[in-house]
Design a protein around this motif. Structure first.
Motif, mmCIF file in Angstrom:
data_model
loop_
_atom_site.group_PDB
_atom_site.id
_atom_site.type_symbol
_atom_site.label_atom_id
_atom_site.label_comp_id
_atom_site.label_asym_id
_atom_site.label_seq_id
_atom_site.Cartn_x
_atom_site.Cartn_y
_atom_site.Cartn_z
ATOM 1 N N HIS A 1 2.850 -0.255 -0.361
ATOM 2 C CA HIS A 1 1.923 -0.061 -1.477
ATOM 3 C C HIS A 1 0.481 -0.237 -0.992
ATOM 4 O O HIS A 1 0.188 -1.144 -0.200
ATOM 5 N N PRO A 2 -0.451 0.611 -1.447
ATOM 6 C CA PRO A 2 -1.849 0.531 -0.986
ATOM 7 C C PRO A 2 -2.478 -0.849 -1.154
ATOM 8 O O PRO A 2 -3.319 -1.249 -0.338
ATOM 9 N N ALA A 3 -2.102 -1.611 -2.196
ATOM 10 C CA ALA A 3 -2.671 -2.954 -2.383
ATOM 11 C C ALA A 3 -2.303 -3.857 -1.210
ATOM 12 O O ALA A 3 -3.131 -4.637 -0.722
ATOM 13 N N VAL A 4 -1.064 -3.748 -0.752
ATOM 14 C CA VAL A 4 -0.609 -4.550 0.385
ATOM 15 C C VAL A 4 -1.279 -4.054 1.667
ATOM 16 O O VAL A 4 -1.706 -4.857 2.510
ATOM 17 N N LEU A 5 -1.380 -2.750 1.803
ATOM 18 C CA LEU A 5 -2.009 -2.179 2.995
ATOM 19 C C LEU A 5 -3.455 -2.652 3.140
ATOM 20 O O LEU A 5 -3.922 -2.921 4.254
#
Length: 581
Positions: free
Chosen positions: A479-483
């Motif tokens: 997920h982009p938030a984790v990335l």
């Protein structure tokens, strides 16, 4: 007819179905008061016989599958010596004047309901242990013949409601081509054993046992997690071709066994393995791993009756270091207990939110003597290889400093008695708490390296329990938030000249690997079976491409969008997923 479940061990199998019978309804008999003593003695004799059987099974498993799998039966033996289980059954025999079979059934039902009601995967799986123990005792009490899977004519596809550890320990590749179960998850005991023996398996099928009959011809797809009942000739032909392709791909992947891990344009990447015991280290080396990126030491503490001694720990760490030797990195994480990992012999109060509770480094800093014993054992093992030490679940600078202070005391203990160790051993931390990611610029000044533990980082970042199936759409590590958090950690580590690794399940995720490399990750650590597919994937892409992919992924809105994007650029990843073992 096709049933869909969870792919527990990859591969394809077909043959006639063999249904493992479920326990029959227990007969309840009311006893005369004078007969209760005799009944207690009959139950006690069955318990003693069960302990003897389990010890034999444990020795057989240790010889064929290794110490780690044999330890599963140690917890069963402990239960049979626990008065809370055995004593409770005896109380019911005397207090309610019922036969031993009925008392056993009542106690088992109580315990199974208790463990299954808990919102914790590890504790849920304890219910299967009690069913297994109860099944064995019931067979001994009734004199009914226990089915031995070793006696199957085979090869068959074994179908069961739940394959217990005792059952799965008897699996043999020549007799059992594959197995399917109504319940279970990818991390259940039976699934772990199936993967270690390379027996295709599908679990979580819900109604497999009620959907077919003994002798039905079935195809088991351990790649997609499917079971086909009485398939057509066309389906059989298609699966024969799929299996040929699968076997060919696995054989071809061996060409990369000792090849360097390098991108198409020459960027060298380190691919290490996650392990839980010394035997895993040998398996990792034989699967092409370039070192150990995560030694989960808590597995040495589980499945036993008491705390391991310093000497026991030293011996295990030393064997892991010697398995690779030389300069191959051996990163040993200190005890990470709590959340979904508990010790039966460590009496701790139950917590409402165990993942956010008293665990990992928080527990170790309070258990100073036990923590220092582990630190001394790791230090002593460092004399036999390139050992590094890593602290889990660090959230503050104060925790890191406190852990390093105890490490200094452990070094002083060894210096005082003249024990050799690696004095310049690197000391790193796990980044698995968002707070640590956000202050990674400060932590990088005092840690020698970072290892990103995405299993916890994802669930804490997304506020989603990773063991809850209903929240699986929120726990995808790509997920982009984790990335964005991962990029922050990598950038802050590199600013201080520190290397950054990734050791969560994400490290073996083929769609995530190019993104992680593009973000600047230095090293990956994954399960041993994922090393070769990862090496093949890296060889097919350039470092420049991965940077472009990472920048694009950071701008996307969902994990599905990121995965679709990666697969569009690297379509061969779908084939590589199938050869992971």
């Amino acid at each position: 007819m096709k049933l869909t479940g969870i792919a527990a061990a990859p591969g394809y199998a077909w043959g006639h179905a063999f249904l493992l019978e479920q326990a029959k309804e227990v007969e309840r008999i009311q006893l005369r008061p004078e007969k209760s003593t005799e009944e207690v003695a009959r139950f006690t004799a069955a318990v003693e016989q069960a302990v003897s059987q389990l010890k034999e099974l444990q020795e057989r498993t240790r010889a064929t599958m290794g110490l780690d799998y044999a330890e599963i039966f140690e917890s069963h033996i402990m239960v049979l010596k626990d008065e809370e289980f055995v004593g409770r059954a005896k109380e019911l025999i005397v207090g309610q004047l019922i036969n031993a079979e009925a008392a056993l059934s009542d106690v088992t039902q109580e315990l199974v309901q208790f463990f299954e009601s808990m919102d914790n995967v590890y504790m849920n799986e304890r219910a299967a242990d009690f069913r297994d123990i109860s099944k064995r005792l019931h067979g001994l009490l009734t004199g009914s013949e226990q089915l031995s899977l070793c006696d199957l004519d085979g090869p068959v596809v074994l179908i069961a409601h739940d394959l217990t550890p005792s059952d799965s320990a008897q699996l043999e590749r020549e007799r059992v081509a594959g197995f399917a179960a109504n319940i279970g998850g990818s991390m259940s005991h039976s699934a772990i054993m199936a993967r270690s023996m390379e027996i295709p398996a599908v679990v979580g099928l819900k109604n497999a046992t009620s959907s077919l009959n003994n002798g039905d011809f079935v195809i088991l797809d351990g790649v997609k997690g499917e079971l086909l009942i009485n398939p057509t000739a066309e389906q059989v032909s298609a699966y024969r071709k799929a299996k040929e392709t699968y076997e060919r791909q696995r054989e071809e992947s061996k060409a990369y066994l000792y090849a360097p891990s390098v991108t198409a344009d020459g960027k060298i990447v380190e691919l290490a393995a996650n392990i839980g015991n010394p035997a895993d280290a040998v398996h990792a080396r034989n699967n092409g791993a370039e070192g150990i990126g995560l030694f989960r030491t808590e597995l040495l503490f589980m499945g036993r009756r008491n705390w391991p001694t310093e000497e026991e720990q030293f011996y295990a760490y030393k064997l892991a270091a010697e398995a690779f030797g030389g300069m191959s990195p051996i990163v040993i994480r200190t005890l990470d207990i709590g959340g979904d990992k508990e010790l039966d012999y460590a009496k701790r109060p139950r917590e409402r939110n165990p993942f956010l509770g008293y665990r990992a480094i928080r527990l170790s800093l309070d258990e100073r003597d036990r923590f220092k014993a582990q630190l001394r054992a790791i230090l002593r093992a460092s004399a036999f290889g390139n050992v590094k030490i890593m602290f889990p679940m660090i959230a503050t600078l104060q925790e890191l400093r406190a852990a390093k202070a105890l490490l200094a005391e452990a070094k002083a203990d060894l210096d005082a008695i003249g024990v050799n160790y690696r004095h310049r051993m690197e000391v790193g931390i796990m980044i698995e708490v968002p707070a640590a990611a956000l202050i990674s610029d400060q932590l990088a000044k005092e840690a020698d390296f970072f290892s990103i533990g995405t299993n916890d980082l994802v669930q804490f970042t997304m506020a989603a329990d990773r063991t809850n199936e209903k929240l699986s759409h929120l726990t995808d590590p790509i997920h982009p938030a984790v990335l964005r958090l991962i990029r922050l950690v990598i950038d802050n580590g590199h600013k201080e000249g520190k290397w950054v690794s990734l050791c969560g399940e994400m490290a073996g995720d083929l769609a995530a690997i190019p993104i992680m490399l593009g973000l600047g990750l230095d090293r990956f650590s994954m399960n041993a079976g994922a090393v070769l597919p990862a090496r093949i994937a890296l060889s097919a892409i350039t470092a420049a491409q991965t940077k472009e992919m990472a920048e694009a992924a950071l701008r996307m809105e969902s994990s599905d969008e990121v995965r679709d994007y990666v697969h569009a650029i690297m379509p061969h990843l779908r084939e590589l997923f199938q050869i992971r073992r």
